[in-house]
Design a protein around this motif. Structure first.
Motif, short mmCIF file in Angstrom:
data_model
loop_
_atom_site.label_atom_id
_atom_site.label_comp_id
_atom_site.label_asym_id
_atom_site.label_seq_id
_atom_site.Cartn_x
_atom_site.Cartn_y
_atom_site.Cartn_z
N ARG A 1 -30.88 -36.61 -13.52
CA ARG A 1 -32.11 -36.65 -12.72
C ARG A 1 -33.26 -36.12 -13.59
O ARG A 1 -33.21 -35.00 -14.09
CB ARG A 1 -31.96 -35.76 -11.48
CG ARG A 1 -33.13 -35.89 -10.49
CD ARG A 1 -33.03 -34.85 -9.37
NE ARG A 1 -31.90 -35.06 -8.50
CZ ARG A 1 -31.98 -35.41 -7.21
NH1 ARG A 1 -33.17 -35.61 -6.67
NH2 ARG A 1 -30.90 -35.55 -6.48
N GLY A 2 -34.27 -36.96 -13.77
CA GLY A 2 -35.45 -36.56 -14.52
C GLY A 2 -36.51 -35.99 -13.58
O GLY A 2 -36.93 -36.67 -12.65
N VAL A 3 -36.91 -34.74 -13.82
CA VAL A 3 -37.82 -34.05 -12.89
C VAL A 3 -38.83 -33.20 -13.66
O VAL A 3 -38.65 -32.90 -14.84
CB VAL A 3 -37.03 -33.13 -11.93
CG1 VAL A 3 -36.12 -33.93 -11.02
CG2 VAL A 3 -36.22 -32.10 -12.71
N PHE A 4 -39.88 -32.81 -12.93
CA PHE A 4 -40.76 -31.73 -13.37
C PHE A 4 -40.50 -30.55 -12.45
O PHE A 4 -39.73 -30.64 -11.49
CB PHE A 4 -42.22 -32.16 -13.31
CG PHE A 4 -42.60 -33.21 -14.32
CD1 PHE A 4 -42.08 -33.17 -15.61
CD2 PHE A 4 -43.48 -34.24 -13.99
CE1 PHE A 4 -42.42 -34.12 -16.55
CE2 PHE A 4 -43.84 -35.20 -14.93
CZ PHE A 4 -43.30 -35.14 -16.22
N GLU A 5 -41.17 -29.43 -12.70
CA GLU A 5 -40.91 -28.23 -11.91
C GLU A 5 -41.27 -28.39 -10.44
O GLU A 5 -40.77 -27.66 -9.59
CB GLU A 5 -41.68 -27.03 -12.50
CG GLU A 5 -41.10 -26.55 -13.81
CD GLU A 5 -41.70 -25.22 -14.26
OE1 GLU A 5 -42.20 -24.48 -13.40
OE2 GLU A 5 -41.66 -24.94 -15.47
N SER A 6 -42.11 -29.37 -10.11
CA SER A 6 -42.45 -29.62 -8.71
C SER A 6 -41.22 -30.01 -7.88
O SER A 6 -41.25 -29.93 -6.65
CB SER A 6 -43.51 -30.72 -8.61
OG SER A 6 -43.05 -31.91 -9.23
N ALA A 7 -40.14 -30.41 -8.55
CA ALA A 7 -38.91 -30.76 -7.84
C ALA A 7 -38.36 -29.57 -7.05
O ALA A 7 -37.72 -29.74 -6.01
CB ALA A 7 -37.85 -31.27 -8.82
N LEU A 8 -38.62 -28.36 -7.55
CA LEU A 8 -38.13 -27.17 -6.85
C LEU A 8 -38.84 -26.94 -5.53
O LEU A 8 -38.34 -26.19 -4.67
CB LEU A 8 -38.30 -25.94 -7.76
CG LEU A 8 -37.52 -25.98 -9.08
CD1 LEU A 8 -37.83 -24.75 -9.92
CD2 LEU A 8 -36.02 -26.09 -8.84
N LEU A 9 -40.02 -27.56 -5.35
CA LEU A 9 -40.75 -27.41 -4.09
C LEU A 9 -40.18 -28.30 -2.99
O LEU A 9 -40.37 -28.02 -1.80
CB LEU A 9 -42.22 -27.75 -4.30
CG LEU A 9 -42.99 -26.88 -5.29
CD1 LEU A 9 -44.43 -27.36 -5.43
CD2 LEU A 9 -42.96 -25.42 -4.87
#
Length: 382
Positions: free
Chosen positions: A118-126
């Protein structure tokens, strides 16, 4: 009523029959426990993976498979600025554009196994609020973060996916920067990349989906946005509904598991019936003698049931012991992630019910046949 010790002593009159009954019931109950634990484990992990507050934006026609979905990168910023009522934290909108990919990766010990990427940025934690980092840090370019059950999916020891280790994909070496947990969800089996890295490695210029977390917004608001932005060709689906559809997709596998367990159970029941018919037929004269000295047929019938239940419940106990050591806590990988087999109250109740039914269903017909002959003819039988 006949004393309970009478049924207990009769258990050991024929050791081979006792072993067959105990072994057969143990096998049936063990398979049933495994079937119930398997289906419940898969259902629970998929239902827990989707949040009622999250909505997935996927490409039209790809509502049943995020991996096949293609969403323009512009959809992420367009959603964040156009939909009112999305959750925020510290001024950051809870919108996460993500790339999904399944591919084999290589660990440092040379093991190659299938992985969920899964490719994500830190906004994924929100949006994935159940994710919690337990070691290390969020991945930067050239790094990955692994779920604490990802090693089960890869089929390698947990030590191969510790912080500081590397995984290899093609010619790329990626350092493991952190380990995360997301209890009871498929996320724990995934490997999270920096989104730009995964886009480059997969040569993608689009996203797989955009996940947003609702605050005051409703699903209808997001659907209205997708209708207004026809140029993006998006379809909105609640995350919990998406995983519910995945659960329906695995119904044939669950059905095959149940069919196998039922066929084995049927074979054991018929085998037990044959054994008990032969055993009880040899005791017709004994039952008639007990009737002649004052014991009623109901009392004799209950004693035969007690005898059978003692054997089947012994087998049930052995099945639970085997399930505790062989099944409980075992992680099972499947295409979407992994789930854990648990001896939950529902599983235990199913096993106990199966043991009781085996003892009753397998005994009632031969016991009734043993007690049906009239007393004079039964006393003359050989």
């Amino acid at each position: 009523m006949l004393p309970f010790t009478y049924a207990l002593r009769n258990l050991f009159r024929d050791p081979s029959r006792l072993l067959q009954t105990v072994g057969g019931s143990a096998l049936v109950v063990f398979l049933l426990i495994a079937a119930v634990a398997l289906t419940r484990g898969m259902d629970e992990v998929l239902s827990a993976s989707g949040s009622t507050q999250n909505v997935l934006l996927v490409g039209k026609g790809s509502e049943e498979s995020i991996e096949r979905s293609e969403v323009p990168v512009a959809a992420e910023s367009a959603t964040a600025t156009s939909v009112v009522g999305i959750a925020e934290k510290l001024g950051v909108t809870a919108v996460s554009g993500e790339i999904f990919y399944q591919a084999p990766v290589l660990t440092e010990d040379g093991t190659k196994g299938p992985a969920l990427l899964r490719g994500v940025f830190e906004s994924a934690l929100l949006v994935h609020v159940q994710v919690r980092l337990i070691d290390g840090h969020f991945p930067s370019p050239g790094e990955v973060m692994v779920g604490h059950l990802a090693h089960r999916k890869l089929g390698v020891p947990a030590s191969q996916l510790e912080v500081g280790k590397s995984i290899f994909w093609g010619n790329e070496e990626l350092k493991i920067s952190g380990i995360f947990v997301a209890p009871g969800t498929v996320l724990e089996s995934e490997i999270w990349f920096d989104r730009n890295d995964l886009a480059s490695l997969t040569q993608r210029d689009s996203l797989s989906s955009v996940t947003l977390r609702m605050d005051t917004a409703e699903l209808e608001d997001i659907e209205l946005f997708t209708f207004q932005r026809n140029d993006l060709e998006l379809s909105a689906i609640r995350e919990d509904r998406y995983y519910a559809k995945l659960s329906e997709f695995y119904e044939p596998i669950k059905l095959m598991t149940w069919v196998t367990a039922i066929l084995v159970a049927a074979g054991a029941v018929f085998g037990g019936l044959n054994t008990l018919y032969a055993a009880f037929a040899a005791r017709i004269k004994e039952m008639a003698t007990l009737q002649s000295i004052g014991f009623g047929r109901v009392a004799l019938f209950i004693s035969l049931i007690q005898e059978s239940l003692l054997a089947t419940m012994t087998g049930t106990l052995l099945a639970f012991l085997a399930a505790y050591f062989l099944l409980d806590g075992r992680t099972v990988p499947f295409s979407t992630g992994t789930f854990t087999l648990v001896l939950s109250p529902a599983v235990i109740l199913a096993g106990l019910s199966a043991g009781l039914l085996l003892g009753l269903i397998g005994t009632i017909p031969p016991a009734a046949r043993c007690l049906l002959p009239k007393l004079p003819s039964a006393l003359r039988s050989n």
